[in-house]
Design a protein around this motif. Structure first.
Motif, short mmCIF file in Angstrom:
data_model
loop_
_atom_site.label_atom_id
_atom_site.label_comp_id
_atom_site.label_asym_id
_atom_site.label_seq_id
_atom_site.Cartn_x
_atom_site.Cartn_y
_atom_site.Cartn_z
N THR A 1 0.84 -1.20 0.00
CA THR A 1 0.00 0.00 0.00
C THR A 1 0.88 1.26 0.00
OG1 THR A 1 -1.77 -1.15 1.21
CG2 THR A 1 -1.81 1.25 1.23
N PHE A 2 0.52 2.18 -0.89
CA PHE A 2 1.12 3.51 -0.90
C PHE A 2 0.01 4.50 -0.56
CE2 PHE A 2 3.88 1.01 -3.48
CZ PHE A 2 5.14 1.58 -3.42
N VAL A 3 0.31 5.46 0.30
CA VAL A 3 -0.64 6.53 0.62
C VAL A 3 0.05 7.85 0.24
CG1 VAL A 3 -2.05 7.65 2.37
CG2 VAL A 3 -1.63 5.18 2.50
N VAL A 4 -0.49 8.49 -0.77
CA VAL A 4 0.14 9.70 -1.33
C VAL A 4 -0.75 10.89 -1.02
CG1 VAL A 4 0.89 10.86 -3.44
CG2 VAL A 4 1.28 8.39 -3.15
N LEU A 5 -0.19 11.86 -0.31
CA LEU A 5 -0.88 13.12 -0.06
C LEU A 5 -0.58 14.05 -1.24
CD1 LEU A 5 -2.48 15.07 1.74
CD2 LEU A 5 -0.31 15.68 2.85
N ASN A 6 -1.56 14.23 -2.11
CA ASN A 6 -1.39 15.03 -3.33
C ASN A 6 -1.79 16.48 -3.06
OD1 ASN A 6 -0.82 15.59 -5.99
ND2 ASN A 6 -2.77 14.79 -6.78
N GLN A 7 -1.44 17.34 -4.00
CA GLN A 7 -1.83 18.76 -3.99
C GLN A 7 -1.22 19.52 -2.81
OE1 GLN A 7 -6.12 18.93 -4.20
NE2 GLN A 7 -6.22 17.57 -5.99
N ILE A 8 0.00 19.17 -2.44
CA ILE A 8 0.62 19.90 -1.32
C ILE A 8 1.00 21.31 -1.74
CG2 ILE A 8 1.48 17.80 -0.24
CD1 ILE A 8 4.22 18.46 -1.43
N ASP A 9 0.94 21.57 -3.05
CA ASP A 9 1.23 22.94 -3.50
C ASP A 9 0.17 23.91 -3.01
OD1 ASP A 9 -0.68 23.22 -6.30
OD2 ASP A 9 -0.19 21.21 -5.57
N ARG A 10 -0.98 23.40 -2.57
CA ARG A 10 -2.06 24.25 -2.08
C ARG A 10 -1.88 24.60 -0.59
NH1 ARG A 10 -7.19 20.81 -3.28
NH2 ARG A 10 -8.07 22.49 -1.98
N LEU A 11 -0.88 23.95 0.06
CA LEU A 11 -0.67 24.16 1.50
C LEU A 11 0.50 25.11 1.71
CD1 LEU A 11 -1.07 20.47 2.73
CD2 LEU A 11 -2.76 22.30 2.85
N PRO A 12 0.31 26.17 2.47
CA PRO A 12 1.39 27.14 2.70
C PRO A 12 2.33 26.69 3.81
CG PRO A 12 -0.60 27.89 3.78
CD PRO A 12 -0.97 26.61 3.08
N GLY A 13 3.58 27.08 3.72
CA GLY A 13 4.55 26.88 4.78
C GLY A 13 4.67 25.44 5.23
N ASP A 14 4.62 25.24 6.58
CA ASP A 14 4.75 23.90 7.18
C ASP A 14 3.43 23.15 7.25
OD1 ASP A 14 7.43 24.35 7.52
OD2 ASP A 14 7.22 25.09 9.59
N ALA A 15 2.40 23.66 6.62
CA ALA A 15 1.10 23.00 6.69
C ALA A 15 1.15 21.61 6.08
CB ALA A 15 0.05 23.86 5.99
N ALA A 16 1.97 21.44 5.04
CA ALA A 16 2.07 20.12 4.40
C ALA A 16 2.61 19.09 5.38
CB ALA A 16 2.96 20.21 3.16
N HIS A 17 3.63 19.44 6.17
CA HIS A 17 4.19 18.51 7.16
C HIS A 17 3.17 18.20 8.24
CE1 HIS A 17 8.19 18.64 5.43
NE2 HIS A 17 8.12 19.97 5.38
N GLN A 18 2.41 19.20 8.63
CA GLN A 18 1.39 18.98 9.67
C GLN A 18 0.30 18.04 9.18
OE1 GLN A 18 0.00 22.84 10.85
NE2 GLN A 18 2.01 23.52 11.61
N VAL A 19 -0.15 18.27 7.93
CA VAL A 19 -1.18 17.39 7.37
C VAL A 19 -0.63 15.97 7.20
CG1 VAL A 19 -2.62 16.94 5.36
CG2 VAL A 19 -2.41 19.27 6.25
N LEU A 20 0.62 15.87 6.75
CA LEU A 20 1.22 14.55 6.58
C LEU A 20 1.35 13.82 7.92
CD1 LEU A 20 2.38 12.82 4.28
CD2 LEU A 20 4.64 13.70 4.86
N ASP A 21 1.74 14.52 8.97
CA ASP A 21 1.82 13.90 10.30
C ASP A 21 0.45 13.46 10.78
OD1 ASP A 21 4.53 14.29 10.35
OD2 ASP A 21 4.44 16.14 11.52
N ASP A 22 -0.57 14.26 10.52
CA ASP A 22 -1.92 13.88 10.93
C ASP A 22 -2.41 12.68 10.14
OD1 ASP A 22 -4.15 14.43 12.64
OD2 ASP A 22 -5.26 15.08 10.86
N LEU A 23 -2.02 12.61 8.87
CA LEU A 23 -2.38 11.45 8.05
C LEU A 23 -1.73 10.19 8.60
CD1 LEU A 23 -3.63 10.12 5.56
CD2 LEU A 23 -1.63 10.89 4.25
N ARG A 24 -0.46 10.28 8.99
CA ARG A 24 0.21 9.11 9.59
C ARG A 24 -0.49 8.70 10.89
NH1 ARG A 24 5.18 11.91 7.95
NH2 ARG A 24 6.19 10.70 6.29
N ARG A 25 -0.93 9.68 11.66
CA ARG A 25 -1.65 9.36 12.90
C ARG A 25 -2.93 8.59 12.61
NH1 ARG A 25 -5.93 11.26 15.27
NH2 ARG A 25 -6.10 12.98 13.76
N LEU A 26 -3.67 9.04 11.62
CA LEU A 26 -4.92 8.36 11.26
C LEU A 26 -4.65 6.94 10.77
CD1 LEU A 26 -6.78 11.28 9.43
CD2 LEU A 26 -7.29 10.33 11.70
#
Length: 570
Positions: A223-248
């Motif tokens: 299984t691969f889980v790809v968080l797409n469209q990170i260009d829409r996230l400013p600053g460190d928001a992409a890392h925060q969303v990615l960490d929350d995705l790993r938590r889920l």
């Protein structure tokens, strides 16, 4: 469901005939030799599939078809995948509406493979993109028509790392069209791996996690889980969303492939700008070149099937019947047919026989007269009351229930039921068989009487002597009365008294001496009846129960092989 599971024979025949995956494949200049269609599963996976096949066969008569349906499906899919190309890896790209699946596959292919746009849903049917030749049969299995099959970069030679990759762009799993969701579910059950594409808005969607990611947590390695469209996230928001995705994902029970550990691959990309696409391409290329995705997917399917089957194969405790339980069952049957009463009756019969044999002739003559006067007294046996018969039958049934419950204790429900049914089937006719056995066991030996000890002959001789003394004393006394003999009252009277008193004394001594042998004779009769009852119960009840327990042990061993380490750690 027809169970025509392949055991590698088809693949071996294909190897022996030198049949190749797409014999007309042109030489791409990569130095890749022709590879036979499919290849037998090796190592632990082959052993697990063989054990699963054996497990289903042994359990077919004990479990219903619905319980074994998933295991049968896994075997069917494993056999079907084994017959197809082993040098191709089929990866599905799945995601929700607007997650950018089509954009991602186009970015990987380098050419427009799947339509993109604002209209939803964009992808209405699965679209395939093959990086090399020879995947036709794999795509036929996925029911993807030729018009929806694509090739990247006008031939597929642009990226050697992805040679052998077959990407499938799926419809949206949250599409409002039911047919689209059905296609997603169907294809996900057939591909070797899956890339889940999520976007910053729907990465926590409950439908995605509850319907797909959580049930497929055991397939993390494919299984691969790809968080797409990170260009829409400013600053460190992409890392925060990615960490929350790993938590889920962790809450879903899906292991994450971090720090070199096996598990799902999670990364962030932007298919639109190309950010992270190089890393995704590199990871995907290494995954494809490993050429083991199909085996890993089948292994995960076997794990899932084993987890579903665990409740029907793994119970609590150590089921079975120990020596104590078997002895108690025999003792209950002995009580049911009255073994103790039979032993006591045999003891009384032996003592009565001793009394008759060693009694005074006058007492035996009187008993003979009584038997002549009352012929019915010759056979004092009377039929047992109906209440006693019912009580004996109820005791037998109670004993069977107890031993069945003891044997079934700790077994999973289906096998516990099978053990109880085996005991009940074996107990049919058991009361009648025990009654017949009791009659045969109670029958006296040839001659109609219990065996006589040797000292009985001495007792009989002593009684005859006492009787002769009585007769001699009486004749002596009569002779004196009629004047034939000289008068002398005391001697004949003493002789008669010696005979009269000596006879009962001899009989009393014989009765006292007969107590020990009579007790042993009764105990022997009781022992024979107990052993006969235990043997009958063992043949009719315990042996079928033991056979059922043996079958369970066999399937338990097969299940242990299927489950592997999960059984030891579960």
């Amino acid at each position: 469901m027809e169970q025509s599971w392949d055991d590698g024979l088809i693949a071996r025949r294909a190897d022996n005939r030198a049949v190749y995956d797409d014999e007309a494949v042109p030489d791409t200049g990569q130095g890749t030799a022709h590879v036979p269609i499919g290849s037998p599963y090796a190592g632990a996976l082959r052993d697990r599939l063989d054990a699963l096949r054996e497990l289903v066969g042994l359990s077919a008569t004990r479990l219903d078809g619905r319980t074994l349906a998933e295991a049968g499906r896994v075997l069917d899919e494993a056999a079907a995948r084994q017959r197809l190309s082993s040098r191709h890896t089929v990866v599905a790209i799945a995601g929700s509406t607007g997650s950018g699946k089509s954009t991602l596959i186009n970015a990987l292919a380098g050419v427009p493979v799947s339509e993109t746009g604002l209209r939803r849903p964009t992808t209405a049917a699965p679209i395939a993109c093959s990086w090399s030749e020879g995947a036709a049969e794999l795509l036929d299995r996925l029911a993807i028509p030729g018009r929806l099959r694509r090739r990247p970069l006008a031939g597929g030679a642009g990226d050697e790392a992805l040679q052998g990759l077959v990407l499938i762009d799926l419809p949206d799993h949250d599409s409002a069209v039911t047919a689209h969701r059905a296609q997603v579910d169907r294809v996900l059950g057939l591909v070797d791996a899956v890339i889940w594409v999520v976007d910053p808005e729907k990465y926590a969607d409950a439908v995605l996690h509850e319907r797909y990611l959580r049930p497929l947590a055991g397939h993390a390695e494919v299984t691969f889980v790809v968080l797409n469209q990170i260009d829409r996230l400013p600053g460190d928001a992409a890392h925060q969303v990615l960490d929350d995705l790993r938590r889920l994902l962790d809450e879903d029970g899906m292991a994450l492939g971090e720090h070199g550990e096996p598990g799902a691959t999670v990364l962030a990309v932007s298919a639109l700008t190309g950010e992270g696409m190089g890393e995704l391409r590199e990871l995907l290329g290494a995954f494809v070149q490993g050429r083991n995705a199909a085996a890993r997917r089948i292994s995960a399917d076997v794990d899932a099937a084993a987890a579903r089957l665990r409740p029907v194969y793994v119970g609590d405790g150590r089921p079975g019947l120990d020596e104590r339980a078997q002895e108690d069952f025999g003792a209950r049957l002995a009580v049911a047919i009255g073994a103790t009463a039979a032993g006591e009756a045999a003891e009384r019969a032996w003592r009565r026989n001793a009394g008759r044999a060693c009694g005074t002739p006058w007492l035996r003559l009187w008993r003979w007269y009584e038997r002549l006067r009352t012929p019915a007294a010759r056979e004092p046996q009377q039929p047992a009351p109906v209440e006693d018969e019912l009580t004996a039958r109820q005791r037998v049934e109670h004993a069977v229930r107890i031993v069945a419950d003891q044997a079934a204790y700790g077994l999973p429900a289906p096998w516990a039921q099978a053990v109880r049914e085996a005991a009940v089937r074996g107990a049919q006719g058991l009361p009648e068989a025990l009654d017949e056995l009791a009659v045969k066991t109670r029958e006296p030996k040839p001659g109609g009487r219990p065996p006589r000890p040797r000292w009985w002959a001495l007792a009989v001789l002593a009684q005859m002597s006492m009787t002769l003394l009585q007769v001699f004393g009486a004749l002596w006394l009569v002779g004196q009365i009629v004047g034939v003999l000289d008068p002398g009252l005391l001697p004949p009277v003493l002789v008669m008294l010696a005979g009269i008193i000596g006879g009962p004394l001899v009989e009393w001594a014989c009765v006292a001496g007969a107590r020990g042998p009579a007790r042993r004779y009764g105990q022997e009769a009781e022992r024979r009846l107990r052993e006969a009852a235990a043997s009958c119960g063992r043949a009719m009840v315990l042996d079928p129960v033991a056979a059922e327990l043996m079958r369970y042990r066999e399937v338990r061993e097969q299940y242990a092989t299927v489950a592997g380490s999960r059984l030891r750690t579960g």
